[in-house]
Motif scaffolding. Structure first.
Motif, PDB file in Angstrom:
ATOM      1  N   ASP A  39      20.554 109.170  53.754  1.00  0.00           N
ATOM      2  CA  ASP A  39      20.078 107.872  52.990  1.00  0.00           C
ATOM      3  C   ASP A  39      19.489 106.913  53.872  1.00  0.00           C
ATOM      4  OD1 ASP A  39      19.775 105.711  51.435  1.00  0.00           O
ATOM      5  OD2 ASP A  39      22.243 105.388  50.641  1.00  0.00           O
ATOM      6  N   LYS A  41      17.197 104.719  53.612  1.00  0.00           N
ATOM      7  CA  LYS A  41      16.627 103.452  53.126  1.00  0.00           C
ATOM      8  C   LYS A  41      18.056 102.452  53.635  1.00  0.00           C
ATOM      9  CE  LYS A  41      13.821 104.416  49.179  1.00  0.00           C
ATOM     10  NZ  LYS A  41      13.307 104.088  47.654  1.00  0.00           N
ATOM     11  N   GLN A  42      19.142 103.178  53.329  1.00  0.00           N
ATOM     12  CA  GLN A  42      20.475 102.411  53.569  1.00  0.00           C
ATOM     13  C   GLN A  42      20.670 102.253  54.910  1.00  0.00           C
ATOM     14  OE1 GLN A  42      23.897 103.679  51.491  1.00  0.00           O
ATOM     15  NE2 GLN A  42      25.413 102.494  52.750  1.00  0.00           N
TER      16      GLN A  42
END
Length: 235
Positions: A39, A41-42
């Protein structure tokens, strides 16, 4: 973690074998970072998509296995190899996750080699034509090593140590390349590199001939992998 030991009995034997190997990797505590897609983006890894253009994770591999999306063991092994190579491409070698990927890669490659040796992966699930093509490419790689310089052989060894450690075996001052342990995708990558060493199809003089038992002596000399000699095993 609940994924271990959930293989379905109705799947082909080769798929059961691959599933058991993947599950063993997933059961390791250090596989946590490889169980799901990154992930980015996170995690704030804005450059991740630029560096890792073909993401892969063990959870996706397992889902494809149980869903019958792989036509052969080699197709599954290529995706698993991608998990490790992506991690090693993005993360510094000194990082914990890079080192974890190498340990898991060694585990997977070891279990894969054992499964192949036991005949668990040479079922109807992998067509004879595909197996024959893979063997032909493995033999071609072994032969190609005679046509490049010692420095170029060293570069091949270094590539394989990074992406497929089980294919490289060191014994004292000798390095052996087990081409039968190299996934299809990596075979293609190595052949592409060798092609750049031989522009326009130029063939250099062979440095030796195949020995007994399908082994071939590679050139000696200093190299980035720290080897002073080597062999390429075709079987």
């Amino acid at each position: 973690w609940g994924w271990r030991g959930t293989a379905m009995a109705a799947v082909p034997p080769w798929r059961q074998a691959m599933l058991a190997i993947v599950d063993e990797c997933l059961a390791r505590a250090e596989s946590e970072a490889f169980r799901e897609p990154v992930d980015w983006k996170q995690l704030g890894l804005d450059d991740y998509p630029e560096i890792v253009t073909n993401p892969m994770d063990l959870g996706t591999v397992r889902a494809r296995l149980t869903g019958g999306e792989y036509a052969s063991p080699s197709a599954c092994a290529e995706d698993v190899a991608l998990v490790w190579s992506n991690c090693q491409k993005y993360n510094a070698e000194s990082s914990g996750i890079h080192q974890a990927s190498k340990r898991l890669q060694a585990l997977f490659d070891s279990r894969l080699g054992a499964a192949r040796a036991a005949g668990l992966l040479s079922s109807a699930g992998e067509p004879d034509s595909e197996r024959d093509a893979l063997v032909e490419e493995q033999l071609l790689l072994a032969e190609s090593l005679y046509r490049i310089t010692a420095e170029e052989v060293a570069q091949v060894i270094d590539m394989l140590k990074q992406a497929c450690s089980a294919a490289v075996e060191r014994r004292d001052s000798e390095i052996s390349l087990h081409v039968d342990r190299i996934p299809q995708a990596m075979l293609t990558q190595v052949q592409q590199y060798i092609a750049t060493c031989l522009p326009d199809g130029r063939k250099r003089k062979r440095r030796g001939g195949p020995g007994t038992g399908g082994a071939a002596s590679a050139a000696t000399g200093p190299n980035p992998a720290g080897a002073s000699g080597g062999a390429a095993a075709a079987a």
